[in-house]
Motif scaffolding. Structure first.
Motif, mmCIF file in Angstrom:
data_model
loop_
_atom_site.group_PDB
_atom_site.id
_atom_site.type_symbol
_atom_site.label_atom_id
_atom_site.label_comp_id
_atom_site.label_asym_id
_atom_site.label_seq_id
_atom_site.Cartn_x
_atom_site.Cartn_y
_atom_site.Cartn_z
ATOM 1 N N ARG A 67 1.400 0.482 6.289
ATOM 2 C CA ARG A 67 1.792 1.030 4.989
ATOM 3 C C ARG A 67 3.111 0.399 4.535
ATOM 4 O O ARG A 67 3.258 -0.007 3.376
ATOM 5 C CB ARG A 67 1.943 2.558 5.100
ATOM 6 N N LEU B 152 3.776 -2.005 1.237
ATOM 7 C CA LEU B 152 4.835 -1.782 0.250
ATOM 8 C C LEU B 152 5.732 -3.021 0.119
ATOM 9 O O LEU B 152 6.157 -3.375 -0.992
ATOM 10 C CB LEU B 152 5.680 -0.559 0.630
ATOM 11 N N ASN C 9 3.873 -5.438 -1.908
ATOM 12 C CA ASN C 9 3.924 -4.978 -3.287
ATOM 13 C C ASN C 9 5.242 -5.380 -3.953
ATOM 14 O O ASN C 9 5.272 -5.803 -5.121
ATOM 15 C CB ASN C 9 3.749 -3.462 -3.304
ATOM 16 N N THR C 10 6.338 -5.275 -3.214
ATOM 17 C CA THR C 10 7.643 -5.689 -3.749
ATOM 18 C C THR C 10 7.665 -7.193 -4.027
ATOM 19 O O THR C 10 8.188 -7.645 -5.040
ATOM 20 C CB THR C 10 8.764 -5.263 -2.766
ATOM 21 N N VAL D 74 5.041 -9.018 -4.780
ATOM 22 C CA VAL D 74 4.186 -9.201 -5.955
ATOM 23 C C VAL D 74 4.954 -8.834 -7.222
ATOM 24 O O VAL D 74 4.955 -9.579 -8.208
ATOM 25 C CB VAL D 74 2.907 -8.349 -5.830
ATOM 26 N N SER D 75 5.623 -7.695 -7.221
ATOM 27 C CA SER D 75 6.331 -7.255 -8.420
ATOM 28 C C SER D 75 7.512 -8.164 -8.743
ATOM 29 O O SER D 75 7.922 -8.266 -9.891
ATOM 30 C CB SER D 75 6.839 -5.818 -8.252
ATOM 31 N N TYR E 163 -0.691 0.862 -4.439
ATOM 32 C CA TYR E 163 0.691 0.691 -4.891
ATOM 33 C C TYR E 163 0.805 -0.188 -6.131
ATOM 34 O O TYR E 163 1.915 -0.487 -6.584
ATOM 35 C CB TYR E 163 1.551 0.115 -3.768
ATOM 36 N N MET F 261 0.853 -1.369 -10.046
ATOM 37 C CA MET F 261 1.366 -0.691 -11.236
ATOM 38 C C MET F 261 0.241 -0.160 -12.116
ATOM 39 O O MET F 261 0.404 0.812 -12.830
ATOM 40 C CB MET F 261 2.234 -1.638 -12.054
ATOM 41 N N PHE F 262 -0.883 -0.856 -12.120
ATOM 42 C CA PHE F 262 -2.063 -0.324 -12.805
ATOM 43 C C PHE F 262 -3.293 -0.852 -12.071
ATOM 44 O O PHE F 262 -3.244 -1.881 -11.403
ATOM 45 C CB PHE F 262 -2.094 -0.688 -14.298
ATOM 46 N N MET G 268 -4.570 -4.457 -12.076
ATOM 47 C CA MET G 268 -3.529 -5.481 -11.949
ATOM 48 C C MET G 268 -3.965 -6.618 -11.015
ATOM 49 O O MET G 268 -4.333 -6.381 -9.872
ATOM 50 C CB MET G 268 -2.246 -4.837 -11.424
ATOM 51 N N PHE H 162 -1.544 -5.251 -20.234
ATOM 52 C CA PHE H 162 -1.184 -3.856 -19.993
ATOM 53 C C PHE H 162 0.115 -3.536 -20.712
ATOM 54 O O PHE H 162 1.077 -4.274 -20.633
ATOM 55 C CB PHE H 162 -1.018 -3.611 -18.491
ATOM 56 N N VAL I 14 2.334 -11.125 -13.672
ATOM 57 C CA VAL I 14 2.888 -9.804 -13.350
ATOM 58 C C VAL I 14 4.236 -9.883 -12.620
ATOM 59 O O VAL I 14 4.720 -8.893 -12.064
ATOM 60 C CB VAL I 14 1.893 -8.934 -12.537
ATOM 61 N N SER J 177 8.433 -10.422 -12.062
ATOM 62 C CA SER J 177 9.719 -9.927 -12.592
ATOM 63 C C SER J 177 9.672 -8.476 -13.041
ATOM 64 O O SER J 177 10.464 -8.067 -13.880
ATOM 65 C CB SER J 177 10.249 -10.843 -13.700
ATOM 66 N N GLU J 178 8.780 -7.695 -12.456
ATOM 67 C CA GLU J 178 8.782 -6.245 -12.714
ATOM 68 C C GLU J 178 9.771 -5.607 -11.746
ATOM 69 O O GLU J 178 9.402 -4.816 -10.859
ATOM 70 C CB GLU J 178 7.370 -5.673 -12.543
ATOM 71 N N LEU K 182 10.259 -2.622 -7.781
ATOM 72 C CA LEU K 182 10.452 -2.927 -6.362
ATOM 73 C C LEU K 182 10.718 -1.596 -5.664
ATOM 74 O O LEU K 182 11.387 -0.725 -6.218
ATOM 75 C CB LEU K 182 11.680 -3.825 -6.160
ATOM 76 N N THR K 183 10.209 -1.448 -4.443
ATOM 77 C CA THR K 183 10.535 -0.233 -3.685
ATOM 78 C C THR K 183 11.961 -0.353 -3.154
ATOM 79 O O THR K 183 12.267 -1.260 -2.389
ATOM 80 C CB THR K 183 9.551 -0.037 -2.517
ATOM 81 N N CYS L 223 5.080 5.028 -12.413
ATOM 82 C CA CYS L 223 4.029 4.044 -12.104
ATOM 83 C C CYS L 223 3.082 4.543 -11.026
ATOM 84 O O CYS L 223 2.074 3.898 -10.741
ATOM 85 C CB CYS L 223 4.647 2.718 -11.681
ATOM 86 N N LYS M 70 4.029 5.019 -7.788
ATOM 87 C CA LYS M 70 4.664 4.812 -6.488
ATOM 88 C C LYS M 70 5.864 5.751 -6.359
ATOM 89 O O LYS M 70 6.252 6.419 -7.304
ATOM 90 C CB LYS M 70 5.176 3.364 -6.371
#
Lengths: 321, 321
Positions: free
Chosen positions: A241, A245, A248-249, A251-252, A283, A285-286, A289, B83, B157, B159-160, B164-165, B175, B177
């Protein structure tokens, strides 16, 4: 032309000669003995590289460049290792010192970055326009590859992904901050999570096999989780998990085309990959995505030599443009 | 040549015409009325742009390209908004629809990314080889600029940075999370921290001025902190600590040459900047670690139009190479 790659580790120096596709033609290794002055370590690095070259049957005239991977932070433009905890190095003029023995262009970068470069030149992320490499070992290292070149940042300190803050005021890190990503995604973290799981489930096969909590290592946790041991599974669930996460960070932040998992923990193979991939979607954002493929590294320990050699290739070619 | 920039917001559409240096020659605006079908909103975007062009005294023949900033995520290669929460848009063919009214090349990107582009073309980060822009508003947006071009990632997607966590299992985010960076670094977060501080220090000037906790906004917290109100100061100290950690994560990830703070909270000026800069050194991986300059944005609300217009410029020129 051929390329020399040197992988400088805390315990061993490995060196190899590759062709321009990153295939290793010959290699050699020698103990680092990091307690010595850096001049002695660098002399051994050069000797190890020349020994590999000798074994390859090629001559120094055929070598275009030499790359070095270090377990720390380098400023490539100055050819200097600016910080390297394991070796106790700070501001070491590695290029200048190496060129006393081998008069070739020398390029230096972080070892995790170079493992990422190796995968993007000759491994699983070959052809990807952008990729992020994560080494899941004692700590967590990172490598960012854009358009076939390592991204080292404006000051050479980029891609230290193990030290992103993942948990505000979380587990103290060796770097002095709290809650760094590597405190949740390294092999060390998996072992800590296993010990925490044992506190609730002391009747565990994992503990019986280890003899004592101190005997637990990452491989044992993975093996026991795979076998269905509840304590090991609980630790593995938490670990994957956290890793989801962390991905995911990534990716974002930069949304790479591919994310590659390497290092000791990645040897868990599909068992790890499937568990992480299954957790990522929750995790996003939509729901719809799009995001990069997550894959396992394929080059193993050779990635260090290949990446270092390929650093010489891509930067030497960049200079000639 | 000239460029049209459209800044599509949740409440207002702003459009402007710029020269190739990003100077705004004329501008216009109109309410978004986002509850309407997207076709009607886009018709108004075009009308607003053409009105600004008319005021500029230039003709459509002199316009090289049109850029649009959206409060969401776009896929520029397809010209589609994939989105956009505030507008309720998903898979909207913005380029195609806009070109029904204005037959020019249309480029689309996230508004925070374009504010970052604006600063790097005509603002505080002009000339930086790499920069990261953070908008500190109701949420937190991010923009990454490499070599004068926005980095949007492999799937649009990137630079969001607000998502970031930063705090594992932390404050729930809109969002879905938990513990996203924007729950700790936005104006919304500063207000929450102020309310938490009031629980311990109810005898606060901030509370007297606001009338009730519900009356507190970001500006009031900053003003009261500046005036030395203990509750406001406690909230501001926590807030700037989180922001310093967020900047540290940006440094450890991509090590940009410059980090630019924009959005409503950045209007606190030197009071904010000094507090954040003072806290960064304690989170560095090692004492002598070099890292990018942290600065305040200078273009204010104009950044949206300028960045959109400059997106048209940099991508149009990229196409012509």
């Amino acid at each position: 032309m051929f390329y020399i790659g040197i992988d400088l580790g805390g315990t061993h120096i490995a060196a190899g000669v590759t062709d321009s596709a990153g295939r290793i033609l010959a290699r050699d290794s020698t103990p680092t003995r990091a307690e010595r002055p850096y001049q002695a370590v660098i002399a051994d690095m050069a000797a190890c590289a020349l020994s590999a070259l000798d074994q390859s049957g090629h001559s120094l005239e055929e070598v275009a460049a030499l790359g070095v991977g270090i377990p720390g932070i380098a400023q490539n433009d100055r050819g200097v290792v600016i910080f390297c905890t394991n070796l106790g190095w700070e501001q070491v003029p590695l290029r200048e010192e190496l060129q006393r023995y081998i008069d070739k262009p020398v390029f230096i970068d972080n070892d995790a970055t170079l493992a990422g470069l190796a995968e993007s030149m000759a491994g699983v992320s070959r052809g990807a326009s952008s990729s992020v490499f994560l080494t899941l070992g004692t700590g967590v290292g990172g490598g960012i590859i854009f358009d076939g070149k390592p991204w080292t940042g404006a000051h050479g300190v980029a891609s230290e992904l193990g030290h992103l803050t993942l948990a505000l005021d979380g587990v103290p890190c060796t770097c002095g901050k709290d809650g760094c990503l590597e405190r949740y995604c390294s092999a060390t973290a998996l072992i800590r999570l296993a010990k925490e799981a044992l506190a609730e489930r002391p009747d565990s096969q994992m503990l019986r096999l280890a003899g004592s909590p101190e005997g637990i290592d990452g491989k044992l946790v993975i093996d026991c989780a795979r076998a269905g041991d509840p304590a090991a599974l609980a630790a593995f669930e938490r670990y994957t998990r956290y890793l989801a996460l962390a991905i995911n960070t990534i990716v974002s932040f930069i949304d790479p085309q591919m994310i590659v998992l390497g290092g000791g923990i990645s040897q868990a193979g599909a068992f790890l990959l499937d568990a992480v991939r299954a957790k990522i979607p929750q995790y996003l954002m939509f729901k719809t995505m799009p995001f990069g493929r997550v894959e396992l590294a394929v080059l193993g320990n050779s990635a260090g030599i290949i990446g270092a050699a390929m650093l010489g290739k891509v930067l030497k070619e960049g200079e000639s443009l």
